[in-house]
Design a protein around this motif. Structure first.
Motif, PDB file in Angstrom:
ATOM      1  N   VAL A  79       0.859  -1.180   0.000  1.00 20.99           N
ATOM      2  CA  VAL A  79       0.000   0.000   0.000  1.00 20.99           C
ATOM      3  C   VAL A  79       0.895   1.230   0.000  1.00 20.99           C
ATOM      4  CG1 VAL A  79      -1.675   1.345   1.315  1.00 20.99           C
ATOM      5  CG2 VAL A  79      -1.935  -1.133   1.127  1.00 20.99           C
ATOM      6  N   HIS A  83      -5.922   2.278   5.983  1.00 19.73           N
ATOM      7  CA  HIS A  83      -5.331   1.359   5.008  1.00 19.73           C
ATOM      8  C   HIS A  83      -4.202   0.556   5.652  1.00 19.73           C
ATOM      9  CE1 HIS A  83      -7.276   4.448   2.483  1.00 19.73           C
ATOM     10  NE2 HIS A  83      -7.465   3.452   1.644  1.00 19.73           N
ATOM     11  N   ARG A 118      -1.139  -1.205  -4.285  1.00 21.12           N
ATOM     12  CA  ARG A 118      -2.355  -0.403  -4.208  1.00 21.12           C
ATOM     13  C   ARG A 118      -1.936   1.019  -3.862  1.00 21.12           C
ATOM     14  NH1 ARG A 118      -7.521   0.033  -4.233  1.00 21.12           N
ATOM     15  NH2 ARG A 118      -8.706   1.246  -2.724  1.00 21.12           N
ATOM     16  N   ASP A 137      -4.124  -0.208  -9.479  1.00 21.31           N
ATOM     17  CA  ASP A 137      -5.115  -0.242  -8.399  1.00 21.31           C
ATOM     18  C   ASP A 137      -4.937   1.054  -7.622  1.00 21.31           C
ATOM     19  OD1 ASP A 137      -6.746  -0.722  -6.242  1.00 21.31           O
ATOM     20  OD2 ASP A 137      -5.696  -2.523  -5.554  1.00 21.31           O
TER      21      ASP A 137
END
Length: 286
Positions: free
Chosen positions: A57, A123, A81, A105
């Motif tokens: 992330v 997240h 992501r 993404d």
């Protein structure tokens, strides 16, 4: 994080486009930092037994038009992501459209740097990264310290890229270079902005929070590349404008300087070195 107002001088999208090829060349110097970042993740995975297939992330602060994501995504391992965070809705829409066109993404977040803590809390992931490009000099010292605190408290590494360090060398030299460029640098420190102190302030703040810090130069070298002239012309005009804004008494000199420098550009004579640096901050591996 302490709330700060949106800067009164938003970064223009056309300037971001002009600087992209110079940034891309400069970023190649950052390869050792990315290697260290990946090693950090591998060490953490080995300690915790974390599966390597889980997406990384990445929170991109001040994402702009998405150039940082476009470059860095090609150099990070595995699935990713991306959380693109910016206070400028138009730039954010451009960044998201480009990311989705690449099949990335991606999630947009219309927010400022002060919202990082909330975004990270929303997240969670075994591997995370906070990154930015050409942003730190536009923050205050307090914002940089707040950023370091959030990174340390949430145990997240950071790659803070392409921050100006104050070095500008123009060849051939001009006798007004010190006056105009000095006034521009002073303008970068207007209010409480970190300006060219940002690299030092970020490194100090991260170390004070117990993070392992590495700083590497990522300079622009602009000469006879195909993209050089429009970038240099805008670079010079912006410096003259800011110098006059900061020191109106320099108006005549700054305009004369700009005219001469634009002639140098048109004749292909001007070369520029513009200092930047990347800062890598890593949490310790226990």
């Amino acid at each position: 994080m302490t709330h700060h107002p949106v800067p009164d001088r938003p970064v223009a999208g056309d300037w971001l486009a002009l600087r992209e090829p110079a940034d891309a060349a400069a970023r190649e110097h950052s390869a050792p930092l990315i290697t260290r970042l990946v090693q950090h993740w591998e060490e953490r995975a080995g300690t915790a037994g974390t599966p390597g297939e889980e997406p990384v992330v990445v929170v991109d602060l001040g994402a702009g038009t998405g150039a940082n994501r476009a470059w860095l995504s090609r150099h990070l391992p595995g699935p990713q992501r991306w959380i693109l965070l910016d206070h400028d809705r138009e730039l954010l829409e451009q960044a998201v459209a480009a990311a989705r066109a690449d099949g990335a993404d991606v999630e947009p977040v219309l927010a400022g740097v002060e919202d990082l803590g909330r975004v990270l809390a929303e997240h969670p992931a075994a591997r995370r990264l906070v990154t930015c490009s050409a942003l730190l000099d536009l923050l205050t010292g307090e914002q940089i310290r707040d950023l370091a605190r959030e990174l340390a408290e949430q145990d997240v590494p950071a790659l803070l890229a392409l921050t100006v360090d104050g070095e500008v060398l123009l060849d051939p030299p001009h006798h007004l270079d010190p006056s105009v460029l000095g006034a521009f640098e002073d303008h970068q420190h207007r209010g409480e902005l970190a300006g060219t102190d940002a690299v030092r302030l970020a490194a100090e703040a991260l170390r004070e929070r117990g993070m392992v810090v590495d700083v590497t130069p990522t300079p622009w070298w602009v000469s006879d590349q195909a993209w050089a002239r429009p970038l240099l012309e805008r670079f010079l005009a912006d410096r003259a404008d800011a110098a006059v804004e900061h020191r109106p008494d320099l108006t005549a000199e700054a305009h004369a300087w700009l005219r001469t420098r634009l002639v140098d550009c048109a004749r292909g004579r001007l070369r520029a070195t513009v200092g930047h640096a990347d800062v890598l901050g890593l949490p310790s591996v226990s």
